[in-house]
Design an enzyme around this catalytic site. Sequence first.
Site, PDB file in Angstrom:
ATOM      1  N   SER A  68       0.863  -1.221  -0.014  1.00  0.00           N
ATOM      2  CA  SER A  68      -0.030  -0.010  -0.021  1.00  0.00           C
ATOM      3  C   SER A  68       0.774   1.293   0.019  1.00  0.00           C
ATOM      4  O   SER A  68       0.271   2.372  -0.228  1.00  0.00           O
ATOM      5  CB  SER A  68      -0.946  -0.002   1.322  1.00  0.00           C
ATOM      6  OG  SER A  68      -1.768  -1.047   1.231  1.00  0.00           O
TER       7      SER A  68
ATOM      8  N   GLY B 211      -4.319  -2.034  -0.786  1.00  0.00           N
ATOM      9  CA  GLY B 211      -3.720  -1.582  -2.039  1.00  0.00           C
ATOM     10  C   GLY B 211      -3.313  -0.182  -2.004  1.00  0.00           C
ATOM     11  O   GLY B 211      -3.969   0.767  -1.348  1.00  0.00           O
TER      12      GLY B 211
ATOM     13  N   GLY C  75      -2.970   3.538  -4.028  1.00  0.00           N
ATOM     14  CA  GLY C  75      -3.733   4.438  -5.409  1.00  0.00           C
ATOM     15  C   GLY C  75      -4.922   5.091  -5.065  1.00  0.00           C
ATOM     16  O   GLY C  75      -5.530   4.840  -4.043  1.00  0.00           O
TER      17      GLY C  75
ATOM     18  N   CYS D 174      -9.501  -1.837   3.659  1.00  0.00           N
ATOM     19  CA  CYS D 174      -8.690  -0.819   3.298  1.00  0.00           C
ATOM     20  C   CYS D 174      -9.218  -0.417   1.981  1.00  0.00           C
ATOM     21  O   CYS D 174     -10.266   0.228   1.749  1.00  0.00           O
ATOM     22  CB  CYS D 174      -7.295  -1.031   3.471  1.00  0.00           C
ATOM     23  SG  CYS D 174      -6.232   0.237   3.389  1.00  0.00           S
TER      24      CYS D 174
ATOM     25  N   GLY E 258      -5.047   6.920   2.684  1.00  0.00           N
ATOM     26  CA  GLY E 258      -5.021   8.415   2.487  1.00  0.00           C
ATOM     27  C   GLY E 258      -6.414   8.879   1.923  1.00  0.00           C
ATOM     28  O   GLY E 258      -6.756   9.918   1.475  1.00  0.00           O
TER      29      GLY E 258
ATOM     30  N   HIS F 233      -6.675  -2.574   9.219  1.00  0.00           N
ATOM     31  CA  HIS F 233      -5.978  -3.963   8.738  1.00  0.00           C
ATOM     32  C   HIS F 233      -6.107  -4.884   9.875  1.00  0.00           C
ATOM     33  O   HIS F 233      -5.457  -4.905  11.047  1.00  0.00           O
ATOM     34  CB  HIS F 233      -4.478  -3.678   8.555  1.00  0.00           C
ATOM     35  CG  HIS F 233      -4.046  -3.122   7.262  1.00  0.00           C
ATOM     36  ND1 HIS F 233      -3.717  -3.633   6.424  1.00  0.00           N
ATOM     37  CD2 HIS F 233      -4.341  -1.677   7.003  1.00  0.00           C
ATOM     38  CE1 HIS F 233      -3.595  -2.778   5.188  1.00  0.00           C
ATOM     39  NE2 HIS F 233      -3.860  -1.542   5.586  1.00  0.00           N
TER      40      HIS F 233
ATOM     41  N   GLU G 122      -5.335  -8.155  10.100  1.00  0.00           N
ATOM     42  CA  GLU G 122      -4.352  -8.947  10.042  1.00  0.00           C
ATOM     43  C   GLU G 122      -3.444  -8.520  11.324  1.00  0.00           C
ATOM     44  O   GLU G 122      -2.802  -9.432  11.501  1.00  0.00           O
ATOM     45  CB  GLU G 122      -3.639  -9.157   8.790  1.00  0.00           C
ATOM     46  CG  GLU G 122      -2.730  -8.379   8.356  1.00  0.00           C
ATOM     47  CD  GLU G 122      -3.480  -6.741   7.903  1.00  0.00           C
ATOM     48  OE1 GLU G 122      -2.499  -5.813   7.926  1.00  0.00           O
ATOM     49  OE2 GLU G 122      -4.444  -6.744   7.545  1.00  0.00           O
TER      50      GLU G 122
END
Length: 413
Positions: free
Chosen positions: A68, A260, A262, A288, A332, A383, A385
């Site tokens: 990410s 991820g 972008g 996310c 973001g 997250h 995990e």
Amino acid sequence: MNASATRTAPTVPLDELPADLGPDAAVLVLEDGRTSVGRAYGARGTTVGEIVFNTGMTGYQETLTDPSYHRQIVVMTAPHIGNTGVNDEDPESGRIWVSGYVVRDPARRYSSWRADRSLDEELAAQGVVGISDVDTRALTRHLRELGVMRAAIFSGEDLVRGGRVRPVADLVEEVRSAPAMEGAALAAEVSVTEAYTIEPLGEHAGQEPVATVVAVDLGIKSMTPYRMAERGMRVHVVPATTDIATIESLQPDGVFFSNGPGDPGAATTEVELLRAVLDRKIPYFGICYGNQIFGRALGYGTYKLAYGHRGINQPVMDRTTGKVEVTAHNHGFAVDAPLDGESTAPYDDGRYGRVRVSHIGLNDQVVEGLEALDLPAFSVQYHPEAAAGPHDAAYLFDRFLDLMNQSTTEQEA
């Protein structure tokens, strides 16, 4: 005074960059003209990206290897970095993904029985340009006030032209010519190119899976499929470019979209793939970036946060239980959905029915989770995990398994 504070170089104005910086110097330049002189850390050269800050006190190796962070320069707010070195067990992917690394006081020597080498050595070996000995506290305050922006780190021969230190105006122009994060479609750049499968682990090892999940890799961290496998799931991790026919051929009980990099506003292909999943009423769980894509698939907008959430200490409330969790974040962008009550998903005149915001950030009231009330689908912005991070949100994997079991029971009935 702390001895480390005397090693931290001050920020200097544009027209006062020293003529002779020395062979180990590095310069951090922001697109607004803010310039800091420090010491080269890791590889020498030039790197450009969006500069962001991470508030985690631990977990720097997991941060560096999180896909990410692709095309981002990461500032660590914790002052001492590299104390435990680098090992071959903790990476969350096969490489370091950050574009650059900014730290205040790098460890002079690492100390851990698990360490295989120093962080400086690892950054240099992977060609990651970094800078140390800068005032990361002041830099973070600057980014909080003005928002994240493009930046670059220059060191070694890239700082010199014609035998002289390059003009700061020249460095700033190079920063401003770099692409912005808005509009960037990056998932395909970090995704695997070939599918792989994680079989059930732990007490479930060697047994028939309790469920089969197709995890679409948009920048997935390696711990994520393992968390599902620990619960007895078989996880097929597939590339971001996978189509719905391929997903259906794997006969999944559920589909997962990962984190991820972008702008979710540029994720047209991923949004269309998710709508195909929702149309087939296959249980869905996203985290996310997968939360942002879920929001867009439902017809809600997304927007860029001023400086985002990045760290392992973000408080989030689960509105289903009223429980407050301390969670790991790296985003973001956020989903723009109504915070109060239920709303009808705007896409295609309410095609996907009712939706509610299931989780909310307690620092700034940002949407941290979505739940479809007429479809077997939910997502969170953080997250679960926990690599690195607290384990408060681990229950979400159990919630996903319950959702798949409930859907299977309903189909059989």
